[in-house]
Design an enzyme around this catalytic site. Structure first.
Site, PDB file in Angstrom:
ATOM      1  N   LYS A  22      23.496  48.692  -5.027  1.00 42.88           N
ATOM      2  CA  LYS A  22      24.805  48.964  -5.652  1.00 42.88           C
ATOM      3  C   LYS A  22      24.707  48.783  -7.166  1.00 42.88           C
ATOM      4  O   LYS A  22      25.144  49.620  -7.951  1.00 42.88           O
ATOM      5  CB  LYS A  22      25.872  48.015  -5.110  1.00 42.88           C
ATOM      6  N   ASN A  23      24.109  47.663  -7.596  1.00 43.57           N
ATOM      7  CA  ASN A  23      24.100  47.331  -9.020  1.00 43.57           C
ATOM      8  C   ASN A  23      23.080  48.118  -9.831  1.00 43.57           C
ATOM      9  O   ASN A  23      22.942  47.889 -11.027  1.00 43.57           O
ATOM     10  CB  ASN A  23      23.918  45.821  -9.200  1.00 43.57           C
ATOM     11  N   ARG A  92      35.150  46.379 -11.721  1.00 43.43           N
ATOM     12  CA  ARG A  92      34.880  46.065 -13.120  1.00 43.43           C
ATOM     13  C   ARG A  92      33.771  46.929 -13.689  1.00 43.43           C
ATOM     14  O   ARG A  92      33.710  47.217 -14.883  1.00 43.43           O
ATOM     15  CB  ARG A  92      34.411  44.627 -13.299  1.00 43.43           C
ATOM     16  N   CYS A 116      38.311  38.083 -12.490  1.00 46.61           N
ATOM     17  CA  CYS A 116      38.195  38.325 -11.045  1.00 46.61           C
ATOM     18  C   CYS A 116      37.998  36.991 -10.360  1.00 46.61           C
ATOM     19  O   CYS A 116      37.931  35.959 -11.022  1.00 46.61           O
ATOM     20  CB  CYS A 116      37.078  39.308 -10.732  1.00 46.61           C
ATOM     21  N   ARG A 121      35.118  36.540 -16.912  1.00 48.58           N
ATOM     22  CA  ARG A 121      34.241  37.712 -17.130  1.00 48.58           C
ATOM     23  C   ARG A 121      34.703  38.602 -18.280  1.00 48.58           C
ATOM     24  O   ARG A 121      34.977  39.799 -18.077  1.00 48.58           O
ATOM     25  CB  ARG A 121      34.079  38.514 -15.854  1.00 48.58           C
ATOM     26  N   ASP A 311      24.196  36.073  -7.109  1.00 47.63           N
ATOM     27  CA  ASP A 311      24.741  36.883  -6.014  1.00 47.63           C
ATOM     28  C   ASP A 311      24.189  36.487  -4.655  1.00 47.63           C
ATOM     29  O   ASP A 311      24.587  37.060  -3.632  1.00 47.63           O
ATOM     30  CB  ASP A 311      24.474  38.372  -6.269  1.00 47.63           C
ATOM     31  N   ILE A 333      26.036  30.664 -13.761  1.00 48.08           N
ATOM     32  CA  ILE A 333      26.407  31.966 -14.336  1.00 48.08           C
ATOM     33  C   ILE A 333      27.922  32.148 -14.404  1.00 48.08           C
ATOM     34  O   ILE A 333      28.466  32.543 -15.431  1.00 48.08           O
ATOM     35  CB  ILE A 333      25.777  33.117 -13.511  1.00 48.08           C
ATOM     36  N   ARG A 405      32.686  46.844  -0.226  1.00 46.80           N
ATOM     37  CA  ARG A 405      32.363  47.250  -1.593  1.00 46.80           C
ATOM     38  C   ARG A 405      30.849  47.245  -1.837  1.00 46.80           C
ATOM     39  O   ARG A 405      30.347  47.975  -2.664  1.00 46.80           O
ATOM     40  CB  ARG A 405      33.003  46.280  -2.597  1.00 46.80           C
TER      41      ARG A 405
HETATM   42  C1  EPZ Z   1      26.423  41.835 -13.071  1.00 44.79           C
HETATM   43  O1  EPZ Z   1      27.747  41.538 -13.515  1.00 44.79           O
HETATM   44  C2  EPZ Z   1      26.545  42.176 -11.578  1.00 44.79           C
HETATM   45  N1  EPZ Z   1      27.422  43.331 -11.429  1.00 44.79           N
HETATM   46  C3  EPZ Z   1      27.115  40.986 -10.827  1.00 44.79           C
HETATM   47  O2  EPZ Z   1      27.111  41.282  -9.436  1.00 44.79           O
HETATM   48  C4  EPZ Z   1      26.217  39.776 -11.042  1.00 44.79           C
HETATM   49  O3  EPZ Z   1      26.805  38.648 -10.458  1.00 44.79           O
HETATM   50  C5  EPZ Z   1      26.040  39.512 -12.553  1.00 44.79           C
HETATM   51  O4  EPZ Z   1      25.559  40.692 -13.221  1.00 44.79           O
HETATM   52  C6  EPZ Z   1      25.050  38.395 -12.829  1.00 44.79           C
HETATM   53  O5  EPZ Z   1      23.827  38.647 -12.244  1.00 44.79           O
HETATM   54  C7  EPZ Z   1      26.899  44.574 -11.652  1.00 44.79           C
HETATM   55  O6  EPZ Z   1      25.746  44.765 -12.001  1.00 44.79           O
HETATM   56  C8  EPZ Z   1      27.837  45.733 -11.455  1.00 44.79           C
HETATM   57  P1  EPZ Z   1      27.011  39.328 -16.707  1.00 44.79           P
HETATM   58  P2  EPZ Z   1      28.075  41.398 -15.083  1.00 44.79           P
HETATM   59  O7  EPZ Z   1      27.589  40.109 -17.826  1.00 44.79           O
HETATM   60  O8  EPZ Z   1      27.180  42.284 -15.860  1.00 44.79           O
HETATM   61  C9  EPZ Z   1      29.391  36.203 -19.402  1.00 44.79           C
HETATM   62  C10 EPZ Z   1      27.989  41.523  -7.245  1.00 44.79           C
HETATM   63  O9  EPZ Z   1      28.313  40.659  -6.426  1.00 44.79           O
HETATM   64  N2  EPZ Z   1      29.738  37.338 -20.278  1.00 44.79           N
HETATM   65  O10 EPZ Z   1      25.542  39.291 -16.576  1.00 44.79           O
HETATM   66  O11 EPZ Z   1      29.537  41.548 -15.243  1.00 44.79           O
HETATM   67  C11 EPZ Z   1      30.058  36.309 -18.014  1.00 44.79           C
HETATM   68  O12 EPZ Z   1      31.378  35.870 -18.022  1.00 44.79           O
HETATM   69  C12 EPZ Z   1      28.369  41.330  -8.727  1.00 44.79           C
HETATM   70  O13 EPZ Z   1      27.361  42.540  -6.969  1.00 44.79           O
HETATM   71  C13 EPZ Z   1      30.503  37.115 -21.399  1.00 44.79           C
HETATM   72  O14 EPZ Z   1      30.907  35.979 -21.683  1.00 44.79           O
HETATM   73  O15 EPZ Z   1      27.666  39.873 -15.338  1.00 44.79           O
HETATM   74  C14 EPZ Z   1      29.127  35.481 -17.156  1.00 44.79           C
HETATM   75  O16 EPZ Z   1      29.480  34.147 -17.237  1.00 44.79           O
HETATM   76  C15 EPZ Z   1      29.254  40.162  -8.950  1.00 44.79           C
HETATM   77  N3  EPZ Z   1      30.829  38.175 -22.194  1.00 44.79           N
HETATM   78  C16 EPZ Z   1      27.763  35.732 -17.794  1.00 44.79           C
HETATM   79  O17 EPZ Z   1      28.003  36.235 -19.106  1.00 44.79           O
HETATM   80  C17 EPZ Z   1      30.389  39.455 -21.913  1.00 44.79           C
HETATM   81  O18 EPZ Z   1      30.702  40.395 -22.662  1.00 44.79           O
HETATM   82  C18 EPZ Z   1      26.869  36.730 -17.055  1.00 44.79           C
HETATM   83  O19 EPZ Z   1      27.624  37.840 -16.733  1.00 44.79           O
HETATM   84  C19 EPZ Z   1      29.610  39.664 -20.771  1.00 44.79           C
HETATM   85  C20 EPZ Z   1      29.286  38.593 -19.968  1.00 44.79           C
END
Ligand code: EPZ
Length: 425
Positions: A22-23, A92, A116, A121, A311, A333, A405
Site C-alpha cells: 500500500k505504502n 492522509r 488521526c 501528524r 506499523d 514515531i 484500507r
Molecule cells: C508513513 O506515514 C506511512 N504512511 C505510515 O503508515 C507509517 O506509519 C509512517 O510513514 C512511519 O513509518 C504512508 O506511507 C502512506 P512520517 P507518514 O512523516 O509519512 C512527524 C500505515 O499504517 N512529521 O514518516 O505520514 C510525524 O508526526 C501508515 O500504513 C512531522 O512532524 O509518517 C511523525 O511523528 C500509518 N512533520 C514522524 O514525523 C511532517 O511534516 C514520522 O512521520 C511530517 C512528519
C-alpha cells in the site's frame, strides 16, 4: 455495519501469498502525475486506499484502467489541481499529489489532513521543503496552496525527522526542478527505493538510493513508464506474527525478507525458527517437549527504517501478550499509537502504559479469551485479528473498514491457513 468474527485457537498452517505494498502503490500512483501519457503499474493491491487514490486522480482529470493487479493511468490531461477535504480526511496520503502537481502545473491545493487516531501528524516538513524549492505556500480555510510562477529551483532540504511522505513529496517535486536538490536526513524505507526506481525509469536523475542523503539532479521532462510495486513488508510481518501467535507453521510467498531486518531479528529472539530465500519466508513456532507454545518475552523500540517499524508495533504487542514473561514496547514515531491496548486488555491481556511505553506481562499460550472489541486504526485492527486468532472462544471485531484500507483479501488469506474467520452484518 460489517463485523469480523473469529473462532480462535487454531494453529495457522500452509502457504500465503503477499500483495503489493500500500505504502509504495500510493506514492507511485502520485508520481504518474509528473509526466503526461499512459503509465503502467503492476502488483497494485486492491485496497480501499488504492481506490480512494484513484478517485482523487480522476478528480484531477486523469483516467485509468485497473484490471487484476495491473493499473494503466493516463495523465495526459490534468484540468484540476485540488485534493478536496472529503477525500483527504479519509486518506492522509492524498497529500502526495502536492509535489508532483506543483512540479508539473506550478500550482496545487490540498486539504490539510488534520490529525488521526495515532497522532497529530502535521505536514510542516513538506511545506518547508516546497518553500525551499521556491514555492509560495499559504494555509487558508483548512487548505494548503502551493504555487510557483517560473518553475521550482533545486536547494538543500534538511528534515528534523526522516519523514516518509515528506521525502517522497520532495523527491517528486525536485525531479523537475532547475538544478540539484539535496535531501538530508531523508527517510530510507523500501517504499522510497521503489519510488526512486520509478522516477529514474521516467527519466529522472537521482543519487543516494537507500541512504539518508539523496541528491536529485532536476531534468526538463519526464516520460511515462512501466513499473512494479514491491511486496508489502507490513502485510508480511502481520501474517508472520499471526502464524506465530497461534503456534502455527507456514510459508509466506511473494514477499521480500530483506525488507524486514528488525522484525526477523525480534521473532528469532522470541524463539521462532525462520528460514528465508529471496522471496519467501518459512516460520515455525517454539514448543516445549510436551508441546506447549513457548514464546520468549522480547522488547522492541520503534524506529525509522531499518529500525523496527511502527506499523508492526501493535501486532508484536499482541504476540507478547502470549509470551512467558514481561516485555517493554517503546513507540518513538507517533505520540498516540497505543489505541489497541485497551482492546487487547478486553481479551484478557495484561498491559500497562506510561506515555510512549507499554509494559506487557505475558500470560502464556492460554492467556487470551475471545470478546467483542473495536478497531481504531489500520494496524491496531490487525493486532486485534491476531489476538482473536490466538484467543480461546469467539472474538467479534467492529469498525473493520479500517482493516480494508490496508489488507487485501484478509479473510480469504487467513481462511487459506485454516483460520475460522468470517464477516457478519
Ligand atoms: C508513513 O506515514 C506511512 N504512511 C505510515 O503508515 C507509517 O506509519 C509512517 O510513514 C512511519 O513509518 C504512508 O506511507 C502512506 P512520517 P507518514 O512523516 O509519512 C512527524 C500505515 O499504517 N512529521 O514518516 O505520514 C510525524 O508526526 C501508515 O500504513 C512531522 O512532524 O509518517 C511523525 O511523528 C500509518 N512533520 C514522524 O514525523 C511532517 O511534516 C514520522 O512521520 C511530517 C512528519
Amino acid at each position: 455495519m460489517e463485523k469480523l468474527v473469529i473462532e480462535g485457537g487454531v494453529p495457522l498452517r500452509g502457504e500465503l501469498k503477499i500483495s503489493g505494498a500500500k505504502n509504495a502503490a500510493l506514492p507511485l500512483i502520485a508520481a504518474t502525475l509528473l509526466a503526461p501519457g499512459t503509465h503502467v503499474l503492476h502488483n497494485v493491491p486492491n485496497l480501499r486506499d488504492t481506490r480512494t487514490f484513484l478517485k482523487l486522480m480522476e478528480e484531477l482529470g486523469c483516467s485509468y484502467d485497473y484490471t487484476g493487479t495491473t493499473l494503466n493511468v493516463d495523465t495526459t490531461t490534468i484540468n484540476h489541481s485540488e485534493a478536496s477535504y472529503d477525500l483527504v480526511k479519509t486518506m492522509r496520503a492524498s497529500v502526495l499529489v502536492l509535489g508532483p502537481l506543483l512540479a508539473r502545473t506550478g500550482a496545487a491545493k490540498v486539504s490539510l489532513p488534520g490529525g488521526c487516531a495515532i497522532g497529530a501528524r502535521p505536514i510542516d516538513f513538506h511545506i518547508k521543503g516546497f518553500e525551499q524549492l521556491g514555492a509560495v505556500c499559504t494555509l487558508e480555510s483548512g487548505y494548503v496552496t502551493a504555487a510557483i510562477s517560473d518553475g521550482l529551483v533545486g536547494n538543500t532540504v534538511y528534515f528534523d525527522i526522516p519523514s516518509v511522505t515528506a521525502t517522497e513529496n520532495l523527491l517528486m517535486a525536485a525531479a523537475l526542478a532547475k538544478g540539484d536538490t539535496v535531501i538530508k536526513n531523508a527517510a530510507r524505507e523500501p517504499e522510497i527505493g521503489n519510488l526512486i526506481d520509478m522516477l529514474i525509469s521516467m527519466g529522472a536523475e537521482i543519487d543516494g538510493r537507500d541512504s539518508d542523503t539523496i541528491t536529485v539532479h532536476g531534468v526538463k521532462q519526464l516520460y511515462a513508464a512501466e513499473n512494479r510495486i514491491i511486496p508489502d513488508r507490513i502485510e508480511t510481518g502481520t501474517y508472520l506474527i499471526a502464524v506465530g501467535a497461534t503456534g502455527g507453521e507456514a510459508t509466506i510467498t511473494d514477499c521480500c525478507p530483506s525488507h524486514l531486518p528488525a522484525l526477523l531479528e525480534k521473532l528469532r529472539k522470541a524463539g521462532f525458527t525462520l528460514s528465508e530465500d529471496e522471496s519467501s519466508l518459512h516460520i515455525s513456532s517454539p514448543r516445549s517437549t510436551e508441546g506447549r507454545l513457548l514464546i520468549q518475552n522480547t522488547d522492541i523500540t520503534t524506529r525509522p527504517y531499518p529500525g523496527y517499524p511502527t506499523d508492526l508495533q501493535a501486532q508484536f504487542m499482541a504476540l507478547m501478550t502470549l509470551s512467558g514473561g514481561a516485555s517493554i514496547i517503546h513507540e518513538t514515531i507517533f505520540e498516540n499509537r497505543f489505541m489497541h491496548v485497551a482492546e487487547l486488555c478486553r481479551l484478557g491481556a495484561d498491559i500497562k502504559t506510561d506515555g510512549k511505553s507499554a509494559f506487557v506481562t505475558g500470560k502464556g499460550e492460554a492467556g487470551l479469551v475471545g470478546a467483542p472489541v473495536m478497531a481504531t486504526d489500520l494496524r491496531a485492527s490487525s493486532s486485534l485479528v491476531i489476538a482473536g486468532l490466538a484467543a480461546s472462544g469467539k472474538t467479534v471485531i467492529s469498525r473493520i473498514y479500517h482493516l480494508e484500507r490496508g489488507y487485501e483479501n484478509l479473510v480469504e488469506k487467513l481462511t487459506g491457513l485454516g483460520a475460522r474467520i468470517w464477516k457478519e452484518r
